[in-house]
Motif scaffolding. Sequence first.
Motif, PDB file in Angstrom:
ATOM      1  N   LEU A 241      47.227  44.167  33.610  1.00 45.24           N
ATOM      2  CA  LEU A 241      47.816  43.980  34.017  1.00 45.24           C
ATOM      3  C   LEU A 241      47.940  42.770  35.076  1.00 45.24           C
ATOM      4  CD1 LEU A 241      51.160  44.767  34.758  1.00 45.24           C
ATOM      5  CD2 LEU A 241      50.475  46.072  36.571  1.00 45.24           C
ATOM      6  N   TRP A 242      47.404  42.701  36.318  1.00 40.81           N
ATOM      7  CA  TRP A 242      46.995  41.548  37.431  1.00 40.81           C
ATOM      8  C   TRP A 242      46.307  40.799  37.331  1.00 40.81           C
ATOM      9  CZ3 TRP A 242      48.772  44.923  41.884  1.00 40.81           C
ATOM     10  CH2 TRP A 242      49.971  45.479  42.089  1.00 40.81           C
ATOM     11  N   MET A 243      46.669  39.351  37.557  1.00 40.34           N
ATOM     12  CA  MET A 243      45.808  38.452  37.889  1.00 40.34           C
ATOM     13  C   MET A 243      45.479  38.330  39.734  1.00 40.34           C
ATOM     14  SD  MET A 243      46.228  35.447  34.844  1.00 40.34           S
ATOM     15  CE  MET A 243      44.927  34.410  35.744  1.00 40.34           C
ATOM     16  N   PRO A 244      44.154  37.944  40.575  1.00 37.12           N
ATOM     17  CA  PRO A 244      44.027  38.571  41.645  1.00 37.12           C
ATOM     18  C   PRO A 244      44.511  36.763  42.516  1.00 37.12           C
ATOM     19  CG  PRO A 244      41.786  38.008  40.362  1.00 37.12           C
ATOM     20  CD  PRO A 244      42.830  38.245  39.877  1.00 37.12           C
ATOM     21  N   THR A 245      45.635  37.932  43.727  1.00 35.25           N
ATOM     22  CA  THR A 245      46.319  36.154  44.306  1.00 35.25           C
ATOM     23  C   THR A 245      44.918  36.036  45.299  1.00 35.25           C
ATOM     24  OG1 THR A 245      46.778  38.004  46.246  1.00 35.25           O
ATOM     25  CG2 THR A 245      48.313  36.949  44.316  1.00 35.25           C
ATOM     26  N   MET A 246      43.235  36.311  45.163  1.00 37.25           N
ATOM     27  CA  MET A 246      42.386  35.808  46.309  1.00 37.25           C
ATOM     28  C   MET A 246      41.743  34.759  45.402  1.00 37.25           C
ATOM     29  SD  MET A 246      41.660  39.143  47.553  1.00 37.25           S
ATOM     30  CE  MET A 246      40.965  38.566  49.273  1.00 37.25           C
ATOM     31  N   THR A 247      41.671  33.370  45.788  1.00 39.32           N
ATOM     32  CA  THR A 247      40.211  33.539  45.421  1.00 39.32           C
ATOM     33  C   THR A 247      38.773  33.286  45.265  1.00 39.32           C
ATOM     34  OG1 THR A 247      41.314  31.305  46.384  1.00 39.32           O
ATOM     35  CG2 THR A 247      39.598  30.412  45.549  1.00 39.32           C
ATOM     36  N   LYS A 248      37.905  33.698  46.293  1.00 41.40           N
ATOM     37  CA  LYS A 248      36.869  34.497  45.669  1.00 41.40           C
ATOM     38  C   LYS A 248      36.933  35.232  44.172  1.00 41.40           C
ATOM     39  CE  LYS A 248      36.342  38.784  47.992  1.00 41.40           C
ATOM     40  NZ  LYS A 248      36.113  39.877  49.464  1.00 41.40           N
ATOM     41  N   TRP A 249      37.420  35.495  43.497  1.00 40.46           N
ATOM     42  CA  TRP A 249      38.151  36.530  42.309  1.00 40.46           C
ATOM     43  C   TRP A 249      38.311  35.693  41.064  1.00 40.46           C
ATOM     44  CZ3 TRP A 249      36.669  41.766  42.404  1.00 40.46           C
ATOM     45  CH2 TRP A 249      36.980  42.876  43.272  1.00 40.46           C
ATOM     46  N   TYR A 250      37.733  34.092  41.908  1.00 37.85           N
ATOM     47  CA  TYR A 250      37.802  33.653  40.805  1.00 37.85           C
ATOM     48  C   TYR A 250      36.442  32.773  40.065  1.00 37.85           C
ATOM     49  CZ  TYR A 250      43.039  33.911  39.847  1.00 37.85           C
ATOM     50  OH  TYR A 250      44.751  34.378  39.983  1.00 37.85           O
ATOM     51  N   THR A 251      36.200  32.868  41.667  1.00 40.49           N
ATOM     52  CA  THR A 251      35.125  31.441  41.377  1.00 40.49           C
ATOM     53  C   THR A 251      33.463  32.388  41.884  1.00 40.49           C
ATOM     54  OG1 THR A 251      35.447  31.636  43.875  1.00 40.49           O
ATOM     55  CG2 THR A 251      36.243  29.456  43.061  1.00 40.49           C
ATOM     56  N   ASP A 252      33.683  33.530  41.871  1.00 39.32           N
ATOM     57  CA  ASP A 252      32.235  34.225  42.061  1.00 39.32           C
ATOM     58  C   ASP A 252      31.775  35.186  41.239  1.00 39.32           C
ATOM     59  OD1 ASP A 252      30.569  36.255  42.711  1.00 39.32           O
ATOM     60  OD2 ASP A 252      31.001  36.709  44.577  1.00 39.32           O
ATOM     61  N   PRO A 253      30.772  34.722  40.426  1.00 38.80           N
ATOM     62  CA  PRO A 253      30.558  35.324  39.254  1.00 38.80           C
ATOM     63  C   PRO A 253      30.861  36.927  39.008  1.00 38.80           C
ATOM     64  CG  PRO A 253      29.426  33.317  39.623  1.00 38.80           C
ATOM     65  CD  PRO A 253      30.261  33.691  40.326  1.00 38.80           C
ATOM     66  N   GLU A 254      30.368  37.359  39.630  1.00 36.65           N
ATOM     67  CA  GLU A 254      30.042  38.528  39.907  1.00 36.65           C
ATOM     68  C   GLU A 254      31.206  39.531  39.883  1.00 36.65           C
ATOM     69  OE1 GLU A 254      27.009  40.182  43.395  1.00 36.65           O
ATOM     70  OE2 GLU A 254      25.822  38.410  42.594  1.00 36.65           O
ATOM     71  N   LEU A 255      32.120  39.057  41.187  1.00 37.28           N
ATOM     72  CA  LEU A 255      34.000  39.730  41.652  1.00 37.28           C
ATOM     73  C   LEU A 255      34.426  39.185  40.223  1.00 37.28           C
ATOM     74  CD1 LEU A 255      34.500  38.281  44.625  1.00 37.28           C
ATOM     75  CD2 LEU A 255      34.021  40.318  44.527  1.00 37.28           C
ATOM     76  N   VAL A 256      33.780  38.037  39.148  1.00 34.59           N
ATOM     77  CA  VAL A 256      34.517  37.381  37.477  1.00 34.59           C
ATOM     78  C   VAL A 256      34.596  38.867  37.218  1.00 34.59           C
ATOM     79  CG1 VAL A 256      34.990  36.580  36.327  1.00 34.59           C
ATOM     80  CG2 VAL A 256      35.371  35.431  38.453  1.00 34.59           C
ATOM     81  N   ALA A 257      32.929  39.198  36.759  1.00 36.13           N
ATOM     82  CA  ALA A 257      32.566  39.931  35.926  1.00 36.13           C
ATOM     83  C   ALA A 257      33.225  41.422  35.855  1.00 36.13           C
ATOM     84  CB  ALA A 257      31.558  40.330  36.069  1.00 36.13           C
ATOM     85  N   LYS A 258      33.387  42.004  36.963  1.00 35.28           N
ATOM     86  CA  LYS A 258      34.257  43.197  37.890  1.00 35.28           C
ATOM     87  C   LYS A 258      35.818  43.981  36.761  1.00 35.28           C
ATOM     88  CE  LYS A 258      31.782  43.590  41.896  1.00 35.28           C
ATOM     89  NZ  LYS A 258      32.303  44.780  42.791  1.00 35.28           N
ATOM     90  N   TRP A 259      36.050  42.834  36.684  1.00 35.65           N
ATOM     91  CA  TRP A 259      37.642  42.151  36.149  1.00 35.65           C
ATOM     92  C   TRP A 259      38.330  41.191  34.917  1.00 35.65           C
ATOM     93  CZ3 TRP A 259      41.711  38.565  35.831  1.00 35.65           C
ATOM     94  CH2 TRP A 259      41.537  36.962  36.416  1.00 35.65           C
ATOM     95  N   ALA A 260      37.341  40.280  34.401  1.00 39.22           N
ATOM     96  CA  ALA A 260      37.631  39.554  33.506  1.00 39.22           C
ATOM     97  C   ALA A 260      36.936  39.632  32.639  1.00 39.22           C
ATOM     98  CB  ALA A 260      38.357  38.585  34.247  1.00 39.22           C
ATOM     99  N   GLU A 261      36.012  40.505  32.148  1.00 36.87           N
ATOM    100  CA  GLU A 261      34.417  40.163  31.406  1.00 36.87           C
ATOM    101  C   GLU A 261      34.565  41.807  30.486  1.00 36.87           C
ATOM    102  OE1 GLU A 261      31.739  38.695  33.030  1.00 36.87           O
ATOM    103  OE2 GLU A 261      31.952  36.526  33.518  1.00 36.87           O
ATOM    104  N   ASN A 262      34.744  41.293  29.230  1.00 40.37           N
ATOM    105  CA  ASN A 262      34.181  42.696  28.540  1.00 40.37           C
ATOM    106  C   ASN A 262      34.747  43.841  28.601  1.00 40.37           C
ATOM    107  OD1 ASN A 262      31.511  41.316  27.945  1.00 40.37           O
ATOM    108  ND2 ASN A 262      30.733  42.079  29.819  1.00 40.37           N
TER     109      ASN A 262
END
Length: 482
Positions: free
Chosen positions: A386-407
Amino acid sequence: MMRSRKAIQAVAAVMLLSTFLAGCAGSNNNGAATTDNKEGNASSTNGQSQTEGNGNAAQDQEPVTLKFTFWGSPQEKTAIEQATKKFTEKYPWITVDAIHIPEADYDAKITAMVAGNESPDLGYMHGELADPWQKEDKFVNMFELLDNDDELKREDFLDYIWFKSSEDFAYGISTAGETFGLFYNKDLFDEAQLSYPPAKPGEAWTWDEFVEVAKKLTIDQNGNNATEPDFNPDKIRQFGVSFETWHGPIHATVINNEGEWITKDGKFGFSQPEATEAIQRLADLINVHHVAPSPVQMKSIPSQAVALQSKLVAMSMHGQWINLDLGAAKVNYDIGVLPKMKRSVPMGISGASVIYKSTKHLEEAWLLTKFLENPEGSIDLYRDGLWMPTMTKWYTDPELVAKWAENNPAHPSGFKDAMMNNLLNNGVPNGSYYIKNFSKINAITFSGMDEVWLGKKTAEQAMKDIEAKVQPEIQGRYDVTP
């Protein structure tokens, strides 16, 4: 998350009540008067700071109920309800009355609630209504709340996401990071033996390349595509592409031709050559190339997500939020970057999340706002598409990206390049963030575009006609210092 053309039509009805609303006293849901502090923001009646407390802290809190209003598809309704349930588990003294309102009815119903002294504490807000209401001082300054917050600062967020009336006053924050891309049904590309749309901005199709592919994917009832001499444009069973005609997708296309809606020197930019060329190219998809449905045909076509799923269209120039519906339906789809005119850049867009000054529970409303803006506490809203984050670290931190944008099915392989990284690195804001008097300018501009989509006027003719009506309403831009 964003709206269809039907939602925008509600704005005209809403504006009829604006004079009455200006005289309405700010009050909470039970009619009690608001206490304002010296900065002009609503004060919490609790009398003590709310912290992200543990169970012992919760025992000391007075029970609070927050009225939160929102719109969205059935899947979005479920996702929001799950998120607010998690919020109340974390803050057990706070009950969230989450009120779902169909988007086409949203502005009218919110207007009626405010007029009847039944204002929400917080919720979604369309830019068309947010701008006039912020002029009436109905919303809390998000910057002030953020500057007094121990956990977050402005720099934690993407640059463009603030709805600002000045550099020091943000009356709203983007509900989510959102942008437009080229969604496509992979099965239909495979059947036509066509290469998929590129996801990397540097490899974007030219407009002519895009049109040629759309022709090959537009099929009439006899199986002919739009490149073939026997193609019947009056008997189309599968369109190559579709788009909606509200301000979001149109402005995104104009931006990609380096045009503007309102220029920085206060002119109606849609009447200038860069904009009229872009608008005409969209209209030609309908009336010249016969690869996209007209607004009349669109009335009989389901939502963009369902149209892709049911193979009524092969591609859709649409917003990121339909990942939720496509992923839930397990559609075999992917995402490409928008076709290039003079450039291909992503336009950031979103509804605003606001806190009303009439709330008696400012601190709790801020807690819920932060909770929904932080994917950690409401990860389903992001992972499910539904959403993409508004917080920058959720685009740049691989561990955080994996929580929402992968698999997961809501984020196919092209998502990161076409949307996530593209928005982070190249995003520019939609006009709703910075155009003064946005509601009137939007209503006048798009009420005059139907003749373009129906092929009765060229974009140049229509925009010149509209210019005479819009120019007197232009008050400038919030991002330009007088």
